[in-house]
Design a protein around this motif. Structure first.
Motif: not given
Length: 810
Positions: A210-217
């Motif tokens: 939620t904070r860093f988008d470490i698993f973004d698309i």
């Protein structure tokens, strides 16, 4: 049998809540990464995983002992939670394509399907094990199951708005971890410590993502996405804005080829990486955006100025900017997506010149048709330029891009909101090889709507102008549909402007026009023209609101599957072909992994009673019937509630909750009375459903102007009786099996019910596309009629047996 405690019911509630959250979220993610018509995969994935889990449980009973039920449930639910994270992270690395037919693409899509089926398998295994070991408490368990499913549906929409698609997946994993903790009631042990450790890991992943988008698309539509300036998620879209391309040409849908233009610059705003709208750079200098005057979509403004304008789907603000340039005195724009409004009004307000804050401009977040239904305003111009729905909502799997803006009833509504001399203008595209599909369907819609509204000769009320290439097989068309007949002066004005700009007048009154558009407008019998045309150009209705779907399933054998996927017009043909492929795929998977193994290895369990054939048919019927009615009602409520997302949330949660309550009410029904009670409930449902089919559209139309909250309350109250009745069929069927000594075949009933639901989830959409949404409800009614007939047979047999066993009085 083991007795379930409150922790077991809590675990069931949390597992099903998590499963529904994951299922709904995947419809969004599939729409972004693949394409909107692949959203249906999440439904088949969920149902298939659940049914396959029941088969595994049946084949390997030694691994699932009742004596170790607490440990088994804890481990299974823990594996479910872990598999949610692992499978999703793996899926994000797969560069799945979205429509090309190739072996490589088939492999990647298959890998994605198998990967994402794992959570549903483990979740289904957890629930199947509970049903196996606690059959006597089926009413309570089924209630907890459906209550969790209803809650998961609503929570998914809230989480999607809060933290986007990937974040909602991790939230589902965290809730799955809580379920595992609920099942684990023993004192501190290695398993409990493992539970707590994974709970910590899952909440850490949730917070970090939620904070860093470490698993973004990463991959969208088969390509690597990068350089986004803005990304926003909500329950029905993912909106991205890309930086200005200095090499790009000026943006225009139908710009005249006869002029030279200076490009002021524009940013590309996309919805689910597919539908696009431009945010045009504007610094207050009208000369910098003068090119807007020479676009086909602006033709309506040459017939009058100082207009009061209503824009449907203003998007990045291009139509609003055009109306301002032509001196509109008031512009009301209704945009369905709040993320787009926020992007233009807040994040890129300076770039867009703060056009949404102009005192002449009012921007509302709503569905355009719903807004007009609640409004008493009349407008000189109502405009919709290239309004598409190439994005699945959270309900996309159920709706397959229905669009209630393009129906006869919608056009009649627009006419009621026009001034006496007002004009409705819609713009669409012509693609190479599409046989003028959108242009002809739009023209058919205009003719049929005005005729249904009492106009004797609608051909005098419309003009259609195209900005086409030399071969006239590609371009952009603009429909002008007036509330009164066009005058010769107005026709000549549009002719003169079109000639100056290099546009083609495809049809206008007083003998103007040429080609297939003119042939349609001047045809003595519109219906005969539609019937004989190679593709479906008949006007959509609220019952069949699929404007963009011009090929029916029955046309695929004629066209050829390979031609569908490789033609120039594959954007519109692929969804139908995909649906046909999915029907074949789910049917094959059900046979191979569910029904086939059951028949090969466990068919002896069906020989214990001579009534198993009826039981199997009964569970097939309630699986298909429930899905047909559920999906049909979701589609029916899209227009009334204003958006497919709201329809999904309200209809699905209402049906699931009321079905859960219906299941709970059967707890006191003795097995000996199950057939009698169920047959009476079935008769009530058979009587009630036709009333919904006949009167629902009229009631919805009459209540359309209500406040949204009141419409939600009316919807819930109206849906509750149906869900209450349908929720009794499954648990009463189990009790009926017990009294008929058919307990050993209960896994069979679970398997065929799940298999039927898997197939029906896709079949219902096919029925709606082919025959209309009402046909889904009628089909569901017929299926429940068969189920009720089976219950009546059991009730008569039970009564006869009771009579034989009762000693006679002498």
């Amino acid at each position: 049998m083991r007795q379930a405690g409150y922790r077991t019911y809590l675990g069931v509630f949390l597992v099903t809540l998590s499963l529904l959250m994951l299922e709904v979220t995947l419809t969004r993610i599939f729409s972004v990464i693949l394409f909107y018509h692949f959203a249906v995969l999440s439904i088949s994935l969920a149902l298939f995983g659940s049914a396959a889990a029941g088969v595994v449980l049946y084949f390997f009973p030694d691994f699932f002992q009742k004596e170790n039920s607490e440990t088994t449930l804890t481990i299974l639910s823990l594996m479910y939670s872990v598999s949610v994270v692992v499978s999703f992270v793996v899926f994000l690395q797969i560069p799945a394509g979205y429509w090309d037919v190739s072996f490589g693409n088939f492999v990647t899509l298959s890998l994605a399907y198998v990967t994402l089926s794992l959570p549903f398998f483990f979740g289904g295994l957890t629930l199947s094990f509970i049903l196996k070991t606690m059959t006597s408490q089926i009413s309570h368990i089924y209630f907890a199951d459906l209550l969790g499913a209803a809650s998961g549906c609503l929570l998914a929409l809230w989480f999607l708005n809060l933290m986007g698609g990937p974040g909602t997946v991790f939230a589902a994993a965290f809730i799955g971890a809580l379920a595992s903790l609920a099942f684990c009631t023993s004192r501190p042990s290695r398993l409990r410590y493992s539970n707590l450790a994974w709970l910590g890991v899952s909440i850490t992943l949730l917070v970090l993502n939620t904070r860093f988008d470490i698993f973004d698309i990463k991959f969208v539509k088969g390509t690597l996405e990068s350089d986004t300036l803005y990304e926003g998620w909500n329950s029905f879209s993912r909106v991205t804005v890309f930086p200005e391309d200095e090499q790009a040409q000026v943006f225009g849908w139908g710009l005249s080829p006869n002029y030279q233009y200076e490009n002021p610059g524009w940013m590309r705003l996309t919805i689910d990486a597919m539908a696009e709208t431009p945010i045009i750079r504007f610094n207050g200098d009208w000369e910098s955006v003068r090119f807007l005057k020479y676009d086909a979509s602006s033709l309506v403004y040459y017939l009058g100025n100082n207009s009061k304008v209503f824009v449907i789907g203003p998007g990045g603000g291009r139509d609003v900017l055009s109306a301002l340039m032509f001196g509109a005195r008031q512009i009301d724009g209704v945009e369905l997506n709040p993320l787009i409004v926020q992007a233009v009004r807040n994040h890129f307000a300076d770039y867009a010149g703060h056009i949404y804050d102009d005192p002449r401009v009012n921007i509302y977040t709503d569905d355009g048709r719903n807004f007009l239904a609640k409004s008493s305003e009349r407008y000189d111009v109502i405009q919709a330029s290239a309004v598409d729905t190439w994005a699945a909502t959270a309900a996309g799997a159920f709706t397959l891009s229905e669009n209630t803006l393009y129906t006869q009833e919608a056009f009649q509504m627009y006419r009621r909101r026009l001034t006496p001399e007002g004009i409705l203008t819609f713009s669409r595209f012509i693609y190479p090889g599409d046989r003028y599909g959108e242009a002809l369907r739009l023209t058919s819609l205009a003719l049929a709507s005005w005729k249904a509204d009492g106009v004797q000769d609608p051909s005098q009320y419309l003009m259609l102008v195209g900005n086409l290439n030399a071969a006239e097989d590609e371009g952009y068309i603009s429909l002008l549909l007036k509330n009164s007949p066009f005058t010769i002066q107005e026709v000549e004005k549009i002719e003169r402007v079109s000639q100056e700009m290099g546009f083609s007048v495809l049809y206008a009154p007083f003998g103007r026009g040429h080609g297939v558009i003119r042939e349609l407008v001047t045809a003595p019998d519109y219906e005969a023209f539609w019937e004989n045309y190679p593709i479906d150009i008949s006007p959509p209705t609220d019952d069949r609101p699929f404007f963009f779907q011009m090929v029916k399933l029955t046309d695929i054998p004629r066209i050829g599957l390979q031609a569908v996927f490789t033609s120039e017009e594959k954007l519109r043909l692929v969804p139908i072909a995909t649906l046909g492929v999915l029907l074949t795929l789910v049917f094959s998977l059900v046979l191979i992994f569910i029904l086939g193994p059951m028949w090969l290895y466990r068919r002896r369990d069906l020989q214990n009673t001579d009534r198993n054939g009826l039981f199997l048919l009964y569970y097939v019927c309630i699986g298909i019937g429930f899905m047909l009615i559920e999906i049909g009602l979701i589609q029916k409520f899209v227009l009334f509630l204003g958006h497919p997302t709201y329809a999904l949330a309200i209809v699905l949660s209402s049906l699931l909750l009321s079905s859960g309550i219906g299941s709970f009410t059967t707890r006191q029904v003795a097995p000996e009375r199950a057939a009698q009670v169920a047959s009476r409930i079935g008769l009530g449902l058979i009587f009630l459903l036709p009333l919904y089919i006949l009167f629902l559209p009229t009631l919805q139309y009459n209540f359309m102007s209500l406040h949204q909250l009141l419409k939600i309350i009316v919807s819930i109250c109206g849906l509750f009786p149906i869900g209450l009745m349908m929720g009794t069929f499954f648990p009463l069927g189990i009790k009926l099996a017990i009294i008929n000594q058919a307990e050993t075949a209960i896994p069979w009933y679970w398997a065929v019910n799940g298999a039927a639901s898997v197939f029906a989830s896709v079949f219902a959409i096919a029925v709606g596309l082919q025959f209309g949404i009402s046909a889904e409800l009628i089909g569901g009614w017929l299926i429940y009629l068969i189920a009720t007939s089976i219950l009546s047979v059991f009730a008569l047999q039970q009564r006869a047996a009771t009579t034989r066993n009762t000693p006679s009085m002498t």
